[in-house]
Write an enzyme that holds these catalytic residues in place. Structure first.
Site, short mmCIF file in Angstrom:
data_model
loop_
_atom_site.label_atom_id
_atom_site.label_comp_id
_atom_site.label_asym_id
_atom_site.label_seq_id
_atom_site.Cartn_x
_atom_site.Cartn_y
_atom_site.Cartn_z
N HIS A 70 23.74 49.30 42.65
CA HIS A 70 24.86 48.70 41.84
C HIS A 70 26.24 49.06 41.87
O HIS A 70 26.57 50.17 41.77
CB HIS A 70 24.01 49.16 40.46
CG HIS A 70 25.02 48.22 39.25
ND1 HIS A 70 24.65 47.31 39.03
CD2 HIS A 70 25.69 49.07 38.17
CE1 HIS A 70 25.43 46.42 37.87
NE2 HIS A 70 25.95 47.48 37.39
N GLN A 101 36.50 48.13 40.29
CA GLN A 101 36.51 49.43 39.18
C GLN A 101 36.69 50.54 40.17
O GLN A 101 37.20 51.64 39.49
CB GLN A 101 35.07 49.40 38.43
CG GLN A 101 35.00 48.53 37.47
CD GLN A 101 33.76 48.47 36.54
OE1 GLN A 101 33.28 49.53 36.63
NE2 GLN A 101 33.46 47.26 36.00
N TYR A 157 31.25 39.83 39.39
CA TYR A 157 31.58 39.00 38.13
C TYR A 157 32.73 38.47 38.10
O TYR A 157 33.18 37.83 37.06
CB TYR A 157 31.10 39.38 36.82
CG TYR A 157 31.34 40.84 36.32
CD1 TYR A 157 32.60 40.83 35.70
CD2 TYR A 157 30.85 41.83 36.59
CE1 TYR A 157 33.42 42.09 35.24
CE2 TYR A 157 31.35 43.25 36.16
CZ TYR A 157 32.63 43.26 35.40
OH TYR A 157 32.93 44.55 35.03
N HIS A 210 20.47 50.40 34.39
CA HIS A 210 20.61 51.46 33.34
C HIS A 210 19.29 51.57 32.26
O HIS A 210 18.49 52.66 32.56
CB HIS A 210 21.73 51.44 32.49
CG HIS A 210 23.08 50.97 32.91
ND1 HIS A 210 23.67 51.85 33.72
CD2 HIS A 210 24.04 49.99 32.82
CE1 HIS A 210 24.99 51.31 34.26
NE2 HIS A 210 24.96 50.34 33.84
N ASP A 240 27.95 52.15 40.66
CA ASP A 240 28.52 51.26 39.53
C ASP A 240 30.04 51.36 39.41
O ASP A 240 30.75 50.56 40.19
CB ASP A 240 27.75 51.76 38.22
CG ASP A 240 28.09 51.11 37.02
OD1 ASP A 240 29.14 50.11 37.10
OD2 ASP A 240 27.30 51.06 35.96
C1 NGQ Z 1 30.40 45.86 33.76
N1 NGQ Z 1 29.66 48.28 33.19
O1 NGQ Z 1 30.35 44.94 33.38
O2 NGQ Z 1 31.33 46.49 34.34
C2 NGQ Z 1 29.90 46.97 32.49
C3 NGQ Z 1 30.85 47.04 31.32
C4 NGQ Z 1 29.69 45.55 29.79
C5 NGQ Z 1 28.99 49.16 33.04
N2 NGQ Z 1 27.91 48.83 32.16
C6 NGQ Z 1 30.91 46.08 30.52
N3 NGQ Z 1 28.80 50.34 33.54
O3 NGQ Z 1 28.68 46.11 29.81
O4 NGQ Z 1 30.05 44.56 28.75
ZN ZN Z 2 27.29 47.68 35.94
#
Ligand code: NGQ
Ligand code: ZN
Length: 458
Positions: free
Chosen positions: A62, A67, A127, A275, A326
């Site tokens: 993941h 980031q 994304y 998660h 992540d």
């Molecule tokens: C993300 N990241 O999409 O990058 C997500 C946060 C969300 C993590 N969950 C944003 N670690 O879940 O809306």
């Molecule tokens: Zn994520």
């Protein structure tokens, strides 16, 4: 994939698919797979002599590569209570500034670092699709292409998981401005998949897809995508990471997010639940029974204040997990495994939690579960070093005092619980050396480009 000459690697200790073996000759064919494994062998002229114990490379299941550029920049307290959701606002501000060139540079540097930490493959949960303001690029796969280019340049294997994202919350809420670069209709998303299929077929890449979360897609959209997308690749989804998401899910459907997902979607071994932090007793059993992999990202889950996944209970039911970095506050595979174990110890006030029985090495059991779970989640047919498998391997440094004094499972315990990344010396992916004596061929060029991007962004 590049063809190269067949060759042999000789190592005095190798962790094979069926356990540790000594004096092993691994033959690697021109297509990068292992063609022969001989233990109790003698080195031959022309063999590459491994400079320490050889173990399979892990999968990082993941990643949000961009980031990495903000790691360490969300550590100042705000006016109110800092949370996952305030971190996300900071992350969205970073998203708004990234060009395709930036993403490629950040991802390339990240993937080089992953290789140096013992990962041979990455699952990119991708994304960030569009230009600022949500304007589509002329090439709808522009950003995905940059991820493929970064993986190819670094030499890491990639499982590309283009992400469907359409809403800000359960019930089909309209997306907010910070999410504009992520948004697709179902048809546009399927068109992106069509574009990517031939582009991933020609490199060390596997194509799967992801639904960002139950917040970001409606049940109808999920059904439409599942019906249209070919069942070839793995399916990933973020789920139940924060208590706030559980509460919002309950308010929406009267069911918890994991319960809803397991009731309504065909979750099976093709799925990876990222998660799953807030899994109750019943959900833990149901995920384990489904054969899905839980994608645990311990350093990010700690960083974001998510909570602690009930990994001991999950393993007691035979549940499968893998690890991911992540948000990339850490890129270290050994640190993910160590922190995963330590979270369970801190909760239980006990030691040596994630083992499959008495007398077992904690490092070995963590490693084997994450190896198999990572390969499954990234759509790879096999995990571990055996005939027919990809030659994705790591040489730990036999000159390091901790490794030199260890054999068998103690090698893994020393690496994971004591020495960390310093122990990783050489890394091979698909039969080609990507890291040799801790060096990667792109080191100088990518370090400089990465430094420039960071300076400009900050
Ligand atoms: C993300 N990241 O999409 O990058 C997500 C946060 C969300 C993590 N969950 C944003 N670690 O879940 O809306
Ligand atoms: Zn994520």
């Amino acid at each position: 994939m590049a063809e190269h000459a067949a060759h042999r690697i000789f190592a005095s200790q190798v962790l094979l698919g069926n356990g540790w073996a000594t004096d092993v000759a691994l033959s690697v064919g021109p297509n990068g797979t292992i063609t022969e494994v001989e233990s109790g062998a003698s080195p031959r002229a022309g063999d590459t002599i491994a400079a320490g114990p050889v173990i399979p490379a892990l999968s990082n299941l993941h990643s949000h590569a961009f980031q990495r550029a903000m790691a360490g920049l969300a550590e100042v307290s705000g006016r109110g209570e800092d949370s996952f959701w305030t971190w996300r606002d900071t992350m969205y501000r970073m998203v708004d500034r990234l060009s395709p060139d930036d993403v490629e540079v950040v991802a390339t540097r990240l993937y080089v670092d992953m290789l140096k930490c013992g990962y041979g493959r990455v699952g990119e949960f991708h994304y960030l699709h569009h230009d600022r303001g949500g304007v589509a690029y002329a090439d709808r796969a522009e950003m995905s292409g940059r991820i493929i280019a970064a993986a190819t340049a670094s030499g890491i294997g990639v499982t590309l998981l283009p992400v469907f994202y359409a809403h800000a919350n359960f019930g089909g809420a309209a997306p907010n401005d910070g999410q504009s670069r992520f948004i697709h209709t179902v048809d546009d998303f399927l068109a992106l998949m069509d574009t990517l299929r031939p582009r991933t077929a020609v490199v060390n890449a596997t194509l799967g897809f992801a639904i960002h979360s139950l917040r970001a897609a409606t049940p109808d959209e999920m059904h439409a995508i599942l019906a249209a997308a070919p069942g070839e690749g793995p399916i990933h989804i973020h789920v139940a990471e924060q208590q706030g998401e559980v509460d919002a899910g309950l308010a929406w459907s009267g069911r918890r997010p994991l319960g809803w997902l397991l009731d309504e979607m065909p979750v099976d071994r093709n799925w990876c639940l990222i998660h799953a932090t807030h899994a109750d007793t019943n959900e833990v059993q149901r995920i384990a029974a489904s054969g899905a992999v839980v994608g645990l990202c311990p350093t990010t889950e700690a960083s974001l204040g998510d909570g602690i996944f009930p990994a001991t209970a999950f393993r007691a039911h035979g549940g499968r997990f893998g690890i991911g970095s992540d948000s990339h506050v850490s890129v270290s595979s050994s640190e993910e495994l160590r922190l995963l174990e330590y979270g369970q110890r801190l909760r239980d006030e006990r030691r040596v939690r994630l083992v499959d029985g008495p007398g077992r090495s904690n490092g070995r059991d963590l490693f084997e579960v994450a190896l198999a779970g990572g390969a499954q989640a990234l759509g790879q047919p096999t995990a571990g070093l055996k005939v027919g498998a990809a030659a994705d391997l790591v040489v730990l440094d036999g000159n390091d005092a901790f490794i030199a004094a260890a054999d068998g499972d103690t090698v893994l315990d020393r690496w994971i619980f004591a020495r960390g990344d310093h122990a990783v010396r050489d890394v091979m992916v698909a039969g080609a050396w990507q890291v040799q004596d801790r060096r990667h061929r792109l080191d100088e060029t990518i370090d400089q480009a990465f430094a420039e991007v960071l300076k400009r962004l900050c």
